[in-house]
Design an enzyme around this catalytic site. Structure first.
Site, mmCIF file in Angstrom:
data_model
loop_
_atom_site.group_PDB
_atom_site.id
_atom_site.type_symbol
_atom_site.label_atom_id
_atom_site.label_comp_id
_atom_site.label_asym_id
_atom_site.label_seq_id
_atom_site.Cartn_x
_atom_site.Cartn_y
_atom_site.Cartn_z
ATOM 1 N N SER A 1 0.483 -1.263 0.020
ATOM 2 C CA SER A 1 0.325 0.099 0.529
ATOM 3 C C SER A 1 0.933 1.275 -0.159
ATOM 4 O O SER A 1 0.119 2.941 -0.694
ATOM 5 C CB SER A 1 -0.858 -0.165 1.139
ATOM 6 O OG SER A 1 -1.104 -1.104 1.440
ATOM 7 N N THR B 1 1.713 -10.090 -11.239
ATOM 8 C CA THR B 1 1.045 -10.892 -11.700
ATOM 9 C C THR B 1 2.075 -11.499 -13.436
ATOM 10 O O THR B 1 2.281 -10.377 -14.110
ATOM 11 C CB THR B 1 -0.564 -10.491 -12.603
ATOM 12 O OG1 THR B 1 -0.592 -10.481 -11.305
ATOM 13 C CG2 THR B 1 -0.906 -11.366 -13.488
ATOM 14 N N GLU C 1 -4.923 -3.706 -6.132
ATOM 15 C CA GLU C 1 -5.096 -2.274 -7.223
ATOM 16 C C GLU C 1 -6.210 -1.807 -5.856
ATOM 17 O O GLU C 1 -6.101 -0.361 -5.930
ATOM 18 C CB GLU C 1 -6.230 -2.792 -7.814
ATOM 19 C CG GLU C 1 -5.543 -2.768 -9.624
ATOM 20 C CD GLU C 1 -4.888 -1.798 -10.243
ATOM 21 O OE1 GLU C 1 -4.124 -2.150 -10.840
ATOM 22 O OE2 GLU C 1 -5.277 -0.551 -10.966
ATOM 23 N N SER D 1 -9.445 -2.382 0.528
ATOM 24 C CA SER D 1 -10.392 -1.642 0.709
ATOM 25 C C SER D 1 -10.059 -0.559 1.839
ATOM 26 O O SER D 1 -10.295 0.437 1.199
ATOM 27 C CB SER D 1 -11.772 -2.378 1.317
ATOM 28 O OG SER D 1 -12.041 -3.362 0.266
HETATM 29 C C1 FAD Z 1 -3.011 -12.132 -6.515
HETATM 30 C C2 FAD Z 1 -2.511 -11.038 -6.594
HETATM 31 C C3 FAD Z 1 -1.689 -10.487 -7.906
HETATM 32 C C4 FAD Z 1 -1.329 -8.886 -8.005
HETATM 33 N N1 FAD Z 1 -0.931 -8.393 -9.155
HETATM 34 C C5 FAD Z 1 0.374 -7.396 -8.722
HETATM 35 C C6 FAD Z 1 0.674 -6.790 -9.468
HETATM 36 O O1 FAD Z 1 0.943 -7.881 -11.274
HETATM 37 N N2 FAD Z 1 1.724 -5.928 -9.739
HETATM 38 C C7 FAD Z 1 1.868 -5.418 -8.851
HETATM 39 O O2 FAD Z 1 2.872 -4.020 -8.830
HETATM 40 N N3 FAD Z 1 1.515 -5.428 -7.820
HETATM 41 C C8 FAD Z 1 0.358 -6.195 -7.561
HETATM 42 N N4 FAD Z 1 -0.017 -7.466 -6.683
HETATM 43 C C9 FAD Z 1 -0.335 -6.341 -5.079
HETATM 44 C C10 FAD Z 1 -0.800 -5.636 -4.790
HETATM 45 O O3 FAD Z 1 -1.490 -4.766 -5.043
HETATM 46 C C11 FAD Z 1 -0.838 -5.344 -3.541
HETATM 47 O O4 FAD Z 1 -0.955 -6.786 -2.931
HETATM 48 C C12 FAD Z 1 -1.735 -4.538 -2.634
HETATM 49 O O5 FAD Z 1 -1.565 -2.870 -2.999
HETATM 50 C C13 FAD Z 1 -2.040 -4.637 -1.107
HETATM 51 O O6 FAD Z 1 0.023 -4.184 -0.555
HETATM 52 P P1 FAD Z 1 0.045 -5.385 0.811
HETATM 53 O O7 FAD Z 1 0.441 -6.676 -0.164
HETATM 54 O O8 FAD Z 1 2.072 -4.941 0.825
HETATM 55 O O9 FAD Z 1 -0.732 -5.747 1.326
HETATM 56 P P2 FAD Z 1 -0.147 -4.106 3.078
HETATM 57 O O10 FAD Z 1 0.475 -2.491 2.346
HETATM 58 O O11 FAD Z 1 0.685 -4.883 3.931
HETATM 59 O O12 FAD Z 1 -1.569 -3.712 4.052
HETATM 60 C C14 FAD Z 1 -1.971 -5.236 5.206
HETATM 61 C C15 FAD Z 1 -2.884 -5.064 5.375
HETATM 62 O O13 FAD Z 1 -2.613 -3.237 6.304
HETATM 63 C C16 FAD Z 1 -3.372 -2.572 5.584
HETATM 64 N N5 FAD Z 1 -3.301 -0.794 5.426
HETATM 65 C C17 FAD Z 1 -2.065 -0.440 5.238
HETATM 66 N N6 FAD Z 1 -1.653 0.953 5.478
HETATM 67 C C18 FAD Z 1 -3.344 1.012 5.832
HETATM 68 C C19 FAD Z 1 -3.231 2.274 6.588
HETATM 69 N N7 FAD Z 1 -3.006 4.162 6.516
HETATM 70 N N8 FAD Z 1 -4.576 2.393 6.946
HETATM 71 C C20 FAD Z 1 -5.327 1.950 6.781
HETATM 72 N N9 FAD Z 1 -5.243 -0.079 6.458
HETATM 73 C C21 FAD Z 1 -4.392 -0.123 6.238
HETATM 74 C C22 FAD Z 1 -3.824 -3.304 4.247
HETATM 75 O O14 FAD Z 1 -5.544 -2.625 3.784
HETATM 76 C C23 FAD Z 1 -3.611 -4.106 4.481
HETATM 77 O O15 FAD Z 1 -5.126 -4.752 5.179
HETATM 78 C C24 FAD Z 1 -1.114 -8.322 -6.616
HETATM 79 C C25 FAD Z 1 -1.387 -8.756 -5.194
HETATM 80 C C26 FAD Z 1 -1.872 -9.569 -5.559
HETATM 81 C C27 FAD Z 1 -2.962 -10.736 -4.106
#
Ligand code: FAD
Length: 408
Positions: free
Chosen positions: A136, A164, A388, A391
């Site tokens: 994020s 992906t 993307e 929530s």
């Molecule tokens: C199947 C899959 C395909 C994907 N494809 C791509 C791709 O093609 N290219 C690419 O670049 N990325 C891709 N992603 C990455 C995806 O965009 C990230 O997983 C997503 O942005 C969340 O980042 P994170 O997993 O590090 O979660 P984190 O950012 O670590 O979040 C963990 C939790 O903390 C919450 N959180 C974090 N910050 C805050 C805040 N400030 N306030 C409240 N809550 C917060 C989040 O909502 C979440 O619930 C993919 C992910 C998956 C699982």
């Protein structure tokens, strides 16, 4: 002159029906097999290429539909077929948009067609932004791109994750840091051409859902790309960095925050994918409720079941309307003054999770098994509230927009 219509044009209906035919006839029947295999469904991508669905032309036609509904309609129908297979088909489009948004005309002409390959030799592309410590919080990205002026080359080092098609793609689009002082304003995107030494696939993830879509780490170890692979070109980058530095010196700009608004215009497309999955599960549940008999009558004759179906259908239609509104706004250059793009993605993705869970409940024990598709759809739906922008991030963007606070 009518100022407002909800009526699709004949041409749009034709395209929608054609896509639905492919989703029902080719994608849905293959869904369970590729979900179990957890592999990229190359033969299905090839079928999609043969009929023209997996192609730059098709994607561009939908992208430039002046009503804005081309992409959401296509996404809804393909993801109605199956989310994992559909993501394998449209994943390349996400990388292509990265080039279309930032690339010069020459870069677009050179790289985007290569991303798709040709009918007899299909290729896929990957967009690599996320990192183990930068999900994020995009601004905390660490992958570095350093310019080697003597050779007019960029050298990329770092580890990307969750990509992906990562590692199996021919063309990778990689976002990297060119100026660490500038937070997300110091990022730039690069093309890594097929076969470039130093790029390798790290671990491939075994996932809860969308298992037909390949998701993996991408390791960049001294990857050298020509200067021409910097999207938008060096001159434009230097100008952009100079402007950002000037603003940073004045102290007027928040630079260390997440690049949360970047995807505002592309989020409705993800909302449309979620609508496709939600509608698919609702339809299976409706069908089942009409035919399954208990206590001597179809279960839909119980208000407890029928009301659930009423809520499911209402939510699916409401989600679609939010998606269509945001898509229309994006294509017509209307400003997202209430983060309507994020709103559509938030509501549609939460709807998909809820509706697919309700569908399992309506199918009872059968809903819980792999004999019926709603169990898979429920697992698939969980991705929409994560990628993307989660929530929580959508709510943050909406809330900050409403409050008039800076988003990035
Ligand atoms: C199947 C899959 C395909 C994907 N494809 C791509 C791709 O093609 N290219 C690419 O670049 N990325 C891709 N992603 C990455 C995806 O965009 C990230 O997983 C997503 O942005 C969340 O980042 P994170 O997993 O590090 O979660 P984190 O950012 O670590 O979040 C963990 C939790 O903390 C919450 N959180 C974090 N910050 C805050 C805040 N400030 N306030 C409240 N809550 C917060 C989040 O909502 C979440 O619930 C993919 C992910 C998956 C699982």
């Amino acid at each position: 002159m009518a100022g407002f219509t909800m009526e699709l044009s004949e041409e749009q209906k034709e395209v929608r029906d054609w896509l639905h035919g492919f989703a029902a006839g080719v994608i849905r029947p293959a869904a369970a097999e590729w979900d179990e295999r957890e592999e990229t469904p190359w033969p299905v991508i090839q079928e999609a290429a043969k009929v023209g669905i997996y192609s730059l032309d098709f994607y561009a036609q939908q992208y430039f539909d002046p009503t804005g509904l081309g992409i959401p309609m296509a996404m809804e129908e393909l993801f109605w077929g199956d989310a994992g297979i559909a993501l394998s088909i449209v994943g390349t489009g996400l990388a292509a948009v990265g080039v279309l948004a930032n690339g010069t005309e020459e870069q677009i002409g050179t790289w985007v067609p290569q991303m798709y390959g040709d009918v007899n030799d299909v290729k896929v592309a990957a967009f690599c932004s996320s990192e183990p410590d930068a999900g994020s919080d995009v601004a905390s990205m660490r992958t570095r791109a350093v310019y080697d002026e003597a050779r007019d080359e960029w050298v990329l080092d770092g580890t990307k994750t969750w990509a992906t098609n990562g590692g199996i793609a021919d063309v990778h689009v990689v976002v990297a840091v060119v100026d660490p002082e500038l937070g997300s304003k110091g990022h730039a995107s690069f093309i890594v051409p097929p076969g470039t030494p130093g790029l390798s696939q790290g671990q491939k993830f075994r996932k809860h859902g969308i298992r037909a879509s390949h998701t993996a780490e991408v390791v960049l170890d001294g990857v050298r790309v020509p200067g021409s692979c910097l999207l938008g070109g060096k001159e434009k980058l230097d100008e952009r960095l100079a402007r950002a530095r000037e603003k940073a010196e004045k102290g007027g700009e928040r630079l260390k925050n997440a690049a949360m608004a970047t995807f505002e215009a592309s989020r409705p497309a993800v909302g449309a994918m979620a609508v496709g999955t939600a509608r698919a599960a609702y339809e299976v549940a409706l069908d089942y409720a009409r035919t399954r008999e208990q206590f001597g009558r179809p279960i839909i004759d119980n208000q407890g079941v029928a009301f659930q179906l009423a809520d499911m259908r209402t939510a699916v239609d409401a989600a679609r309307l939010l998606v269509w509104r945001a898509s229309w706004m994006a294509v017509n250059g209307r400003p997202f003054t209430a983060a309507e793009g994020s709103m559509s993605k938030l509501f549609a993705s939460e709807t998909a999770k809820k509706v697919t869970a309700q569908a399992i409940q309506i199918l009872g024990g059968n809903g819980y098994t792999r004999e019926y598709p709603v169990e898979r759809m429920h697992r698939d739906a969980a991705i929409y509230t994560i990628f993307e922008g989660t929530s929580e991030i959508q709510r943050l963007v909406i809330a900050r927009t409403l409050a008039g606070m800076p988003i990035r």
